[in-house]
Design a protein around this motif. Structure first.
Motif, PDB file in Angstrom:
ATOM      1  N   ASP A  91       0.843  -1.193   0.000  1.00 42.65           N
ATOM      2  CA  ASP A  91       0.000   0.000   0.000  1.00 42.65           C
ATOM      3  C   ASP A  91       0.877   1.242   0.000  1.00 42.65           C
ATOM      4  OD1 ASP A  91      -2.284  -1.479  -0.020  1.00 42.65           O
ATOM      5  OD2 ASP A  91      -2.718  -1.245   2.111  1.00 42.65           O
ATOM      6  N   ARG A  92       0.556   2.155  -0.910  1.00 38.20           N
ATOM      7  CA  ARG A  92       1.231   3.442  -0.995  1.00 38.20           C
ATOM      8  C   ARG A  92       0.182   4.529  -0.922  1.00 38.20           C
ATOM      9  NH1 ARG A  92       6.492   3.585  -2.263  1.00 38.20           N
ATOM     10  NH2 ARG A  92       6.387   5.651  -3.221  1.00 38.20           N
ATOM     11  N   SER A  93       0.628   5.745  -0.729  1.00 48.29           N
ATOM     12  CA  SER A  93      -0.289   6.876  -0.624  1.00 48.29           C
ATOM     13  C   SER A  93       0.174   7.984  -1.567  1.00 48.29           C
ATOM     14  CB  SER A  93      -0.320   7.379   0.817  1.00 48.29           C
ATOM     15  OG  SER A  93      -1.257   8.393   0.971  1.00 48.29           O
ATOM     16  N   PHE A  94      -0.755   8.458  -2.390  1.00 50.95           N
ATOM     17  CA  PHE A  94      -0.475   9.587  -3.283  1.00 50.95           C
ATOM     18  C   PHE A  94      -1.128  10.811  -2.647  1.00 50.95           C
ATOM     19  CE2 PHE A  94      -0.452  12.211  -7.052  1.00 50.95           C
ATOM     20  CZ  PHE A  94       0.740  11.858  -7.646  1.00 50.95           C
ATOM     21  N   ASP A  95      -0.328  11.642  -2.007  1.00 52.59           N
ATOM     22  CA  ASP A  95      -0.813  12.762  -1.214  1.00 52.59           C
ATOM     23  C   ASP A  95      -0.380  14.090  -1.824  1.00 52.59           C
ATOM     24  OD1 ASP A  95      -1.662  10.840   0.668  1.00 52.59           O
ATOM     25  OD2 ASP A  95       0.294  10.876   1.634  1.00 52.59           O
ATOM     26  N   ALA A  96      -0.791  15.158  -1.187  1.00 50.21           N
ATOM     27  CA  ALA A  96      -0.370  16.494  -1.604  1.00 50.21           C
ATOM     28  C   ALA A  96      -0.438  17.439  -0.411  1.00 50.21           C
ATOM     29  CB  ALA A  96      -1.255  17.003  -2.733  1.00 50.21           C
ATOM     30  N   ILE A  97       0.351  18.465  -0.459  1.00 42.75           N
ATOM     31  CA  ILE A  97       0.281  19.578   0.490  1.00 42.75           C
ATOM     32  C   ILE A  97       0.095  20.823  -0.376  1.00 42.75           C
ATOM     33  CG2 ILE A  97       1.464  20.871   2.300  1.00 42.75           C
ATOM     34  CD1 ILE A  97       3.104  18.270   2.816  1.00 42.75           C
ATOM     35  N   VAL A  98      -1.122  21.369  -0.341  1.00 37.82           N
ATOM     36  CA  VAL A  98      -1.501  22.372  -1.327  1.00 37.82           C
ATOM     37  C   VAL A  98      -2.052  23.632  -0.668  1.00 37.82           C
ATOM     38  CG1 VAL A  98      -2.971  22.838  -3.318  1.00 37.82           C
ATOM     39  CG2 VAL A  98      -2.052  20.550  -2.976  1.00 37.82           C
ATOM     40  N   PRO A  99      -1.350  24.771  -0.777  1.00 40.03           N
ATOM     41  CA  PRO A  99      -1.958  26.040  -0.399  1.00 40.03           C
ATOM     42  C   PRO A  99      -3.087  26.347  -1.392  1.00 40.03           C
ATOM     43  CG  PRO A  99       0.421  26.245  -0.615  1.00 40.03           C
ATOM     44  CD  PRO A  99       0.040  24.920  -1.176  1.00 40.03           C
ATOM     45  N   VAL A 139      -2.047  19.707  -8.143  1.00 41.48           N
ATOM     46  CA  VAL A 139      -3.104  20.699  -8.231  1.00 41.48           C
ATOM     47  C   VAL A 139      -4.388  20.037  -7.729  1.00 41.48           C
ATOM     48  CG1 VAL A 139      -3.650  20.128 -10.642  1.00 41.48           C
ATOM     49  CG2 VAL A 139      -4.233  22.366  -9.733  1.00 41.48           C
ATOM     50  N   ILE A 140      -5.215  20.822  -7.017  1.00 41.93           N
ATOM     51  CA  ILE A 140      -6.503  20.298  -6.569  1.00 41.93           C
ATOM     52  C   ILE A 140      -7.598  21.292  -6.924  1.00 41.93           C
ATOM     53  CG2 ILE A 140      -5.561  18.963  -4.637  1.00 41.93           C
ATOM     54  CD1 ILE A 140      -6.855  21.112  -2.789  1.00 41.93           C
ATOM     55  N   LEU A 161     -10.958  16.723  -6.910  1.00 45.42           N
ATOM     56  CA  LEU A 161     -10.119  16.210  -7.982  1.00 45.42           C
ATOM     57  C   LEU A 161      -8.693  16.635  -7.676  1.00 45.42           C
ATOM     58  CD1 LEU A 161      -9.814  14.839 -10.764  1.00 45.42           C
ATOM     59  CD2 LEU A 161     -10.165  17.097 -11.783  1.00 45.42           C
ATOM     60  N   GLN A 162      -7.799  15.663  -7.601  1.00 48.03           N
ATOM     61  CA  GLN A 162      -6.390  15.915  -7.299  1.00 48.03           C
ATOM     62  C   GLN A 162      -5.556  15.300  -8.416  1.00 48.03           C
ATOM     63  OE1 GLN A 162      -5.144  14.042  -3.649  1.00 48.03           O
ATOM     64  NE2 GLN A 162      -3.018  14.017  -4.257  1.00 48.03           N
ATOM     65  N   MET A 163      -4.651  16.077  -8.972  1.00 47.24           N
ATOM     66  CA  MET A 163      -3.752  15.577 -10.005  1.00 47.24           C
ATOM     67  C   MET A 163      -2.329  15.962  -9.617  1.00 47.24           C
ATOM     68  SD  MET A 163      -5.895  16.413 -13.459  1.00 47.24           S
ATOM     69  CE  MET A 163      -6.113  18.142 -13.106  1.00 47.24           C
ATOM     70  N   GLY A 164      -1.392  15.048  -9.863  1.00 44.61           N
ATOM     71  CA  GLY A 164      -0.023  15.364  -9.502  1.00 44.61           C
ATOM     72  C   GLY A 164       0.986  14.521 -10.254  1.00 44.61           C
ATOM     73  N   ARG A 165       2.205  14.968 -10.194  1.00 46.07           N
ATOM     74  CA  ARG A 165       3.333  14.237 -10.772  1.00 46.07           C
ATOM     75  C   ARG A 165       4.443  14.206  -9.728  1.00 46.07           C
ATOM     76  NH1 ARG A 165       5.406  15.327 -16.705  1.00 46.07           N
ATOM     77  NH2 ARG A 165       3.705  13.866 -17.034  1.00 46.07           N
ATOM     78  N   ALA A 166       4.901  12.991  -9.413  1.00 41.86           N
ATOM     79  CA  ALA A 166       6.005  12.796  -8.470  1.00 41.86           C
ATOM     80  C   ALA A 166       7.206  12.274  -9.251  1.00 41.86           C
ATOM     81  CB  ALA A 166       5.601  11.816  -7.377  1.00 41.86           C
ATOM     82  N   PHE A 167       8.340  12.901  -9.070  1.00 39.57           N
ATOM     83  CA  PHE A 167       9.540  12.535  -9.810  1.00 39.57           C
ATOM     84  C   PHE A 167      10.315  11.459  -9.069  1.00 39.57           C
ATOM     85  CE2 PHE A 167       8.420  16.846 -11.017  1.00 39.57           C
ATOM     86  CZ  PHE A 167       8.355  16.701 -12.403  1.00 39.57           C
ATOM     87  N   MET A 168      10.816  10.466  -9.846  1.00 43.98           N
ATOM     88  CA  MET A 168      11.558   9.339  -9.291  1.00 43.98           C
ATOM     89  C   MET A 168      12.990   9.380  -9.829  1.00 43.98           C
ATOM     90  SD  MET A 168       8.565   6.415  -9.586  1.00 43.98           S
ATOM     91  CE  MET A 168       8.680   6.270 -11.339  1.00 43.98           C
ATOM     92  N   ASP A 169      13.782   8.388  -9.462  1.00 49.14           N
ATOM     93  CA  ASP A 169      15.161   8.297  -9.946  1.00 49.14           C
ATOM     94  C   ASP A 169      15.190   8.040 -11.450  1.00 49.14           C
ATOM     95  OD1 ASP A 169      16.076   8.657  -7.372  1.00 49.14           O
ATOM     96  OD2 ASP A 169      16.151   6.511  -6.947  1.00 49.14           O
ATOM     97  N   ASN A 170      16.332   8.268 -12.065  1.00 51.34           N
ATOM     98  CA  ASN A 170      16.590   7.991 -13.483  1.00 51.34           C
ATOM     99  C   ASN A 170      15.638   8.740 -14.414  1.00 51.34           C
ATOM    100  OD1 ASN A 170      18.639   6.213 -12.721  1.00 51.34           O
ATOM    101  ND2 ASN A 170      17.173   4.534 -12.515  1.00 51.34           N
ATOM    102  N   ASP A 171      15.298   9.955 -14.076  1.00 54.45           N
ATOM    103  CA  ASP A 171      14.422  10.799 -14.898  1.00 54.45           C
ATOM    104  C   ASP A 171      13.062  10.172 -15.167  1.00 54.45           C
ATOM    105  OD1 ASP A 171      16.285  12.865 -15.065  1.00 54.45           O
ATOM    106  OD2 ASP A 171      17.271  11.955 -16.807  1.00 54.45           O
ATOM    107  N   GLN A 172      12.593   9.356 -14.285  1.00 55.81           N
ATOM    108  CA  GLN A 172      11.258   8.757 -14.379  1.00 55.81           C
ATOM    109  C   GLN A 172      10.302   9.565 -13.514  1.00 55.81           C
ATOM    110  OE1 GLN A 172      10.540   5.794 -16.264  1.00 55.81           O
ATOM    111  NE2 GLN A 172      12.550   6.354 -17.073  1.00 55.81           N
ATOM    112  N   TYR A 173       9.009   9.376 -13.737  1.00 51.34           N
ATOM    113  CA  TYR A 173       8.007  10.050 -12.921  1.00 51.34           C
ATOM    114  C   TYR A 173       6.769   9.178 -12.790  1.00 51.34           C
ATOM    115  CZ  TYR A 173       6.175  11.362 -17.509  1.00 51.34           C
ATOM    116  OH  TYR A 173       5.711  11.333 -18.793  1.00 51.34           O
ATOM    117  N   ARG A 174       5.962   9.503 -11.809  1.00 53.04           N
ATOM    118  CA  ARG A 174       4.693   8.810 -11.559  1.00 53.04           C
ATOM    119  C   ARG A 174       3.598   9.870 -11.493  1.00 53.04           C
ATOM    120  NH1 ARG A 174       5.599   5.245  -6.858  1.00 53.04           N
ATOM    121  NH2 ARG A 174       6.427   3.859  -8.453  1.00 53.04           N
ATOM    122  N   ASP A 175       2.587   9.734 -12.344  1.00 54.71           N
ATOM    123  CA  ASP A 175       1.442  10.633 -12.355  1.00 54.71           C
ATOM    124  C   ASP A 175       0.298   9.987 -11.591  1.00 54.71           C
ATOM    125  OD1 ASP A 175       2.712  12.539 -13.900  1.00 54.71           O
ATOM    126  OD2 ASP A 175       1.952  11.741 -15.797  1.00 54.71           O
TER     127      ASP A 175
END
Length: 188
Positions: A91-99, A139-140, A161-175
């Motif tokens: 289990d993982r969590s896709f979260d955000a901290i958004v002003p 962005v939310i 509605l929450q959309m985001g992109r998290a950057f990983m190693d080796n120039d990869q990302y997870r949307d």
């Protein structure tokens, strides 16, 4: 049929109680917590078909806090939305901290939107040691309708509605794209 009757009586009770409540006073510090569920879709940069699968999830955490601004209709908030998903058996969590800014269009209906930090990491109840933490942008956009109002409290039905992109190693990302429906409890 019984469920329909119970739902109708519940909605009628909320409407009746709203007619006899004093006006809500929105001022100062704002704190909210929500219980939500919804759908999350995760896509990695190396997938042939992005967002090929979606899964149901629980919205954890779902917090917001802030300060009422110049009037009773505008608040500056920090939202902490997120949803738990399963990835490679964990289990993982896709979260955000958004002003964000929250504005009451009508006495009971509000809209909220903002841009901030995306966080993709292990769910808090999973073993955290050795797990990857990925960060990026998010962005939310959300809206809600207050079904119960008291002097310094409101309970609302909300969607987010929450959309985001998290950057990983080796120039990869997870949307990640999260759509949730929930019940919110807010104190002013």
């Amino acid at each position: 049929m019984k469920q329909v009757v119970v739902i109708m009586l519940t909605l009628w009770t909320f409407q009746l109680s709203a007619q006899f409540n004093p006006n809500i006073e929105r001022k100062g510090f704002v704190f909210g917590v929500g219980l939500s569920g919804g759908v999350i879709s995760i896509s990695e940069s190396n997938q042939e078909v992005p967002f090929s699968e979606a899964q149901g999830g629980i919205g954890l955490p779902d917090l917001k806090f802030g300060w009422m601004a110049m009037n009773e209709r505008l608040a500056f908030m920090v939202n902490i939305p997120g949803m738990i998903y399963e990835y490679e058996g964990k289990d993982r969590s896709f979260d955000a901290i958004v002003p964000s800014i929250q504005y009451w269009v009508k006495d009971r209906w509000w809209i909220n939107g903002g841009l901030g930090l995306a966080v993709d990491g292990p769910a808090l109840y999973e073993k955290i040691k050795g797990e990857d933490w990925n960060f990026g942008c998010a962005v939310i956009a959300s809206t809600g309708y207050e079904i119960v109002q008291r002097k310094n409290f409101a309970m609302d039905l909300q969607t987010k509605l929450q959309m985001g992109r998290a950057f990983m190693d080796n120039d990869q990302y997870r949307d990640g794209v999260v759509f949730s429906l929930g019940l919110g409890f807010n104190w002013y």
